[in-house]
Design a protein around this motif. Structure first.
Motif, PDB file in Angstrom:
ATOM      1  N   GLY A  90      -0.074   1.371  -1.442  1.00 54.07           N
ATOM      2  CA  GLY A  90      -0.560   2.519  -2.201  1.00 54.07           C
ATOM      3  C   GLY A  90      -1.502   2.120  -3.311  1.00 54.07           C
ATOM      4  O   GLY A  90      -1.141   1.367  -4.212  1.00 54.07           O
ATOM      5  N   ASP A 105       8.106   9.182   5.925  1.00 52.89           N
ATOM      6  CA  ASP A 105       6.961   8.282   5.755  1.00 52.89           C
ATOM      7  C   ASP A 105       6.537   8.182   4.299  1.00 52.89           C
ATOM      8  O   ASP A 105       5.369   7.957   3.989  1.00 52.89           O
ATOM      9  CB  ASP A 105       5.784   8.702   6.639  1.00 52.89           C
ATOM     10  CG  ASP A 105       5.360  10.143   6.403  1.00 52.89           C
ATOM     11  OD1 ASP A 105       5.926  10.786   5.489  1.00 52.89           O
ATOM     12  OD2 ASP A 105       4.465  10.634   7.105  1.00 52.89           O
ATOM     13  N   TYR A 162      -2.964   5.595   0.931  1.00 49.62           N
ATOM     14  CA  TYR A 162      -2.025   4.835   1.753  1.00 49.62           C
ATOM     15  C   TYR A 162      -2.596   4.617   3.150  1.00 49.62           C
ATOM     16  O   TYR A 162      -3.342   5.453   3.678  1.00 49.62           O
ATOM     17  CB  TYR A 162      -0.684   5.565   1.899  1.00 49.62           C
ATOM     18  CG  TYR A 162       0.140   5.623   0.644  1.00 49.62           C
ATOM     19  CD1 TYR A 162       0.815   4.502   0.180  1.00 49.62           C
ATOM     20  CD2 TYR A 162       0.260   6.813  -0.074  1.00 49.62           C
ATOM     21  CE1 TYR A 162       1.584   4.555  -0.964  1.00 49.62           C
ATOM     22  CE2 TYR A 162       1.027   6.878  -1.231  1.00 49.62           C
ATOM     23  CZ  TYR A 162       1.686   5.744  -1.664  1.00 49.62           C
ATOM     24  OH  TYR A 162       2.451   5.802  -2.797  1.00 49.62           O
ATOM     25  N   MET A 209      10.057   4.099   3.454  1.00 52.36           N
ATOM     26  CA  MET A 209       9.696   4.386   4.843  1.00 52.36           C
ATOM     27  C   MET A 209      10.888   4.062   5.729  1.00 52.36           C
ATOM     28  O   MET A 209      11.217   2.899   5.961  1.00 52.36           O
ATOM     29  CB  MET A 209       8.468   3.585   5.248  1.00 52.36           C
ATOM     30  CG  MET A 209       7.240   3.899   4.420  1.00 52.36           C
ATOM     31  SD  MET A 209       5.697   3.324   5.157  1.00 52.36           S
ATOM     32  CE  MET A 209       5.556   4.431   6.556  1.00 52.36           C
ATOM     33  N   THR A 234       6.795  -2.328   3.110  1.00 51.18           N
ATOM     34  CA  THR A 234       5.336  -2.209   3.062  1.00 51.18           C
ATOM     35  C   THR A 234       4.683  -3.445   2.461  1.00 51.18           C
ATOM     36  O   THR A 234       3.519  -3.736   2.757  1.00 51.18           O
ATOM     37  CB  THR A 234       4.933  -0.974   2.241  1.00 51.18           C
ATOM     38  OG1 THR A 234       5.510  -1.059   0.931  1.00 51.18           O
ATOM     39  CG2 THR A 234       5.425   0.298   2.909  1.00 51.18           C
ATOM     40  N   HIS A 257      -1.152   4.200   6.939  1.00 48.87           N
ATOM     41  CA  HIS A 257       0.057   4.355   7.734  1.00 48.87           C
ATOM     42  C   HIS A 257       0.354   3.042   8.460  1.00 48.87           C
ATOM     43  O   HIS A 257      -0.508   2.488   9.151  1.00 48.87           O
ATOM     44  CB  HIS A 257      -0.103   5.500   8.745  1.00 48.87           C
ATOM     45  CG  HIS A 257       1.184   5.974   9.320  1.00 48.87           C
ATOM     46  ND1 HIS A 257       1.866   5.273  10.286  1.00 48.87           N
ATOM     47  CD2 HIS A 257       1.934   7.071   9.057  1.00 48.87           C
ATOM     48  CE1 HIS A 257       2.952   5.932  10.615  1.00 48.87           C
ATOM     49  NE2 HIS A 257       3.030   7.031   9.874  1.00 48.87           N
ATOM     50  N   PRO A 309       5.839   6.177   1.280  1.00 49.52           N
ATOM     51  CA  PRO A 309       5.564   4.743   1.168  1.00 49.52           C
ATOM     52  C   PRO A 309       6.589   3.979   0.339  1.00 49.52           C
ATOM     53  O   PRO A 309       6.743   2.770   0.504  1.00 49.52           O
ATOM     54  CB  PRO A 309       4.175   4.701   0.512  1.00 49.52           C
ATOM     55  CG  PRO A 309       3.556   6.009   0.866  1.00 49.52           C
ATOM     56  CD  PRO A 309       4.678   6.992   0.882  1.00 49.52           C
ATOM     57  N   HIS A 342      -1.583  -0.668   1.934  1.00 47.71           N
ATOM     58  CA  HIS A 342      -0.347  -0.257   2.587  1.00 47.71           C
ATOM     59  C   HIS A 342       0.749   0.035   1.577  1.00 47.71           C
ATOM     60  O   HIS A 342       1.721   0.726   1.877  1.00 47.71           O
ATOM     61  CB  HIS A 342       0.122  -1.328   3.584  1.00 47.71           C
ATOM     62  CG  HIS A 342       0.433  -2.650   2.971  1.00 47.71           C
ATOM     63  ND1 HIS A 342      -0.467  -3.688   2.950  1.00 47.71           N
ATOM     64  CD2 HIS A 342       1.535  -3.105   2.333  1.00 47.71           C
ATOM     65  CE1 HIS A 342       0.065  -4.730   2.341  1.00 47.71           C
ATOM     66  NE2 HIS A 342       1.280  -4.400   1.944  1.00 47.71           N
TER      67      HIS A 342
END
Length: 480
Positions: A191, A387, A148, A392, A418, A150, A389, A189
């Motif tokens: 995953g 956080d 991932y 979030m 995301t 952040h 994914p 972003h």
């Protein structure tokens, strides 16, 4: 003041060492503890389990005293001499607990290394054996893992199903050695799944070959010394640009006094390599600097803690000394507000290009602008940053300093998408703090009830007399 809660008695996992212990012994921690209680371990393994139990207890004490200190400084209690004395005592107790934890960690490593060295022989096929760190990482990835990025800081790491985080540089070494692969058809972003290769499974199987042993003994796995890793930096593939480091401009300056030096080292210095600059401004005369930072170390700590740091540096240009103020805050707009009300020009502390997600709508943009200007009219009571994914989200509880406010308690709720690279921010008003906290608990539990509207005062910017629209309904636990 209510009495302090008693420390929990349940074992707290030590991710940094648990995988290494499990890799060296071939058993999970709970099994090792059970074998120790039944007296079936040999002397080296029994000593290791005893030291590990001491470490688990020490880590629990650190968590207890850290939580207590956070509670005492949360604003829940009136500031008086009794509270200040308790804060000082709690800080001292936390320092002692951390020292005991560090000593316990060293004892575990001292008991673990001889067991690792027993199996550190070359594999039968002539290949280099896995080092302990690589074997632990592969075992964690085997249970499920994704790479991932952040959304706020741009830092990249692997999150595993067990909760362990693996640095991106370590993943690159494993990829270069042909031990793991990742599915790059997914955006980072959102995953990218990471899986073991056949070579990794064979290496793990080889490392589990052990000589004959007495029944009941824990096998010592074949592990190489950490310094003997064949995965050198020359194998690293070119990856994303590194995150921006904060430009503190303190090379020629010293702390104004011993207390400032100690406080700065504790608050900023010890985790400086994990700080990412999101926004910063330096005055033309160089006397002051304003920084909004993301602390990547928090993502490895207690879940839910604020991940942003607002930092104000003040320099004495003649004496070449500095002082500082800082605050841990959950939302960028709150950090920007904190800096603005300490003299930073509002138009100089915007997020750097590529940092963070974009506002999804005008309601979000207007609310963030109002928070930047009105942030000093509220006190932060509670926040939780998730956080994950797949969800979030951040919830914040504020208390209005104006006792005449029709909604004395506010909840801010931020969600990040995301896929779209955007976020929404909404605000709700509550009559009691209990109602505000209950809404947050419900949201974190998967409920998606809309926030109650807030009647804005005439001095506030943004749409007056109308409530922000709630985010679109979505299944619990998903970000889209």
């Amino acid at each position: 003041m209510p009495p302090d809660p008693a420390p929990g008695t349940a074992r707290r996992a030590i991710p940094q060492l648990d995988h290494r212990v499990e890799a060296a012994t071939g058993h999970d921690i709970d099994t090792l503890w059970a074998h120790r209680d039944r007296g079936v371990l040999d002397e080296p393994h029994a000593r290791l389990v005893d030291r590990h139990r001491e470490l688990a207890k020490a880590e629990t004490c650190v968590t207890f005293h850290r939580t207590l200190l956070h509670r005492l400084t949360s604003g829940e209690f009136p500031i008086d001499s009794a509270l200040l004395a308790r804060i000082d005592r709690a800080a001292h107790q936390l320092e002692e607990a951390a020292g005991e934890r560090d000593a316990a960690t060293a004892s575990v490593i001292a008991a673990l290394e001889p067991i690792e060295q027993v199996g550190s022989t070359t594999e039968p096929d002539g290949h280099e054996p896995l080092m302990a760190a690589d074997q632990a990482a592969l075992l964690a990835i085997a249970g499920g893992a994704k790479l991932y990025e952040h959304l706020l800081s741009g830092r990249i790491s692997v999150a595993t199903a067990s909760g362990t985080r693996i640095p991106y540089a370590h993943l690159q070494r494993l990829e270069a050695a042909g031990l793991v692969s990742r599915d790059t058809s997914h955006p980072v972003h959102a995953g990218q799944p990471v899986a073991l290769t056949d070579a990794a499974r064979a290496a793990l199987a080889d490392s589990h070959r052990v000589p004959d042993r007495r029944p009941g003994q824990c096998p010592a796995r074949g592990l190489a010394d950490r310094r003997a890793s064949p995965l050198t930096p020359a194998h690293l593939a070119k990856g994303p640009m590194p995150p921006s480091e904060p430009d503190l401009r303190l090379d020629d300056f010293e702390a104004a006094d011993e207390r400032t030096e100690e406080a700065f080292s504790h608050a900023i210095g010890t985790e400086q390599d994990m700080l990412t600059a999101l926004a910063e401004h330096h005055t033309p005369d160089g006397a002051q600097s304003y920084h909004l930072l993301h602390n990547g170390a928090v993502t490895w700590g207690i879940p839910g803690e604020p991940q942003l740091v607002a930092l104000h540096l003040q320099r004495d240009m003649e004496r070449r000394t500095f002082r500082f103020e800082h605050a841990q805050l959950p939302l960028p707009a709150m950090g920007q507000s904190w800096l603005i009300h300490r003299g930073c020009p509002p138009d100089a502390i915007g997020l750097m290009p590529g940092m963070g997600t974009a506002p999804a709508d005008e309601t979000t943009r207007a609310l963030e602008q109002r928070l930047m200007g009105d942030g000093d009219h509220f006190a932060l009571l509670h926040s939780y940053t998730r956080d994950d994914p797949d969800d979030m989200t951040t919830v914040v509880v504020l208390r209005a300093l104006d006792e005449r406010s029709p909604a004395p308690f506010r909840v801010l709720h931020e969600e990040a998408d995301t896929d779209a690279g955007t976020h929404t921010l909404r605000e709700g008003g509550f009559a009691t703090v209990a109602e505000a906290l209950q809404w947050c608990d419900n949201r974190l539990g998967g409920e998606t009830a809309p926030l109650p509207p807030v009647r804005l005062t005439a001095r506030s910017t943004g749409p007056s007399g109308t409530a922000p629209a709630p985010p679109a309904q979505r299944p619990p636990g998903r970000n889209r």
